[in-house]
Design a protein around this motif. Structure first.
Motif, PDB file in Angstrom:
ATOM      1  N   SER A  25       0.836  -1.195   0.000  1.00  9.42           N
ATOM      2  CA  SER A  25       0.000   0.000   0.000  1.00  9.42           C
ATOM      3  C   SER A  25       0.873   1.247   0.000  1.00  9.42           C
ATOM      4  O   SER A  25       2.076   1.174   0.260  1.00  9.42           O
ATOM      5  N   GLY A  26       0.238   2.386  -0.327  1.00  8.62           N
ATOM      6  CA  GLY A  26       0.926   3.662  -0.224  1.00  8.62           C
ATOM      7  C   GLY A  26       1.689   4.101  -1.448  1.00  8.62           C
ATOM      8  O   GLY A  26       2.432   5.081  -1.386  1.00  8.62           O
ATOM      9  N   ASN A  77      -4.131  -5.637  -4.165  1.00  6.00           N
ATOM     10  CA  ASN A  77      -2.834  -5.003  -3.889  1.00  6.00           C
ATOM     11  C   ASN A  77      -1.895  -5.971  -3.176  1.00  6.00           C
ATOM     12  O   ASN A  77      -1.223  -5.610  -2.199  1.00  6.00           O
ATOM     13  N   THR A  78      -1.857  -7.182  -3.669  1.00  5.40           N
ATOM     14  CA  THR A  78      -1.071  -8.228  -3.028  1.00  5.40           C
ATOM     15  C   THR A  78      -0.214  -8.954  -4.063  1.00  5.40           C
ATOM     16  O   THR A  78      -0.682  -9.236  -5.162  1.00  5.40           O
TER      17      THR A  78
END
Length: 129
Positions: A25-26, A77-78
């Motif tokens: 993330s981010g 998101n993995t």
């Protein structure tokens, strides 16, 4: 700030399988690479595999080719590392890592740790004989 959280490590017998997950993330830019590195006690950190966010190109260390598969689920998101036919020599702490800077380098540098700026906390993988 990019954050990477690994999970899925554990103890497995030789010949077995594990799947590691890296929740990422981010990211503030769309073009980046996510990699998996590992470090065994007394050894240098070793690049295992990586995948680019754009076209999904994948890269593997010779030591894991044919046994490990990296993949990504963009909706979650993995990034995953499927590890099959595990050997005692695969025992290490496995780290997820990311970089925006890969576009400036030839692909032969993609499994070099100097390329990467963001690191997870690591997850232990132990393969018993």
């Amino acid at each position: 700030e990019v954050q990477l959280v690994e999970s899925g490590g554990g103890l497995v017998q030789a010949g077995g399988s594990l799947r590691l997950s890296c929740a990422a993330s981010g990211f503030t830019y769309d073009d980046y690479v996510i990699g998996w590195f590992r470090q065994a006690p007394g050894k240098e950190r070793e690049g295992v595999s990586c995948i680019t966010s754009g076209d999904g190109s994948t890269y593997y260390a010779n030591s894991v080719k044919g046994r490990f598969t990296i993949s990504s689920d963009n909706a979650k998101n993995t990034v995953y590392l499927q590890m099959n036919s595990l050997e005692p020599g695969d025992t290490a702490v496995y780290y997820c890592t990311a970089s925006y800077r890969y576009t400036y380098y030839n692909s032969r540098y993609y499994l070099g740790h100097a390329l990467y700026d963001f690191w997870g906390q690591g997850t232990q993988v132990t393969v018993s004989s």
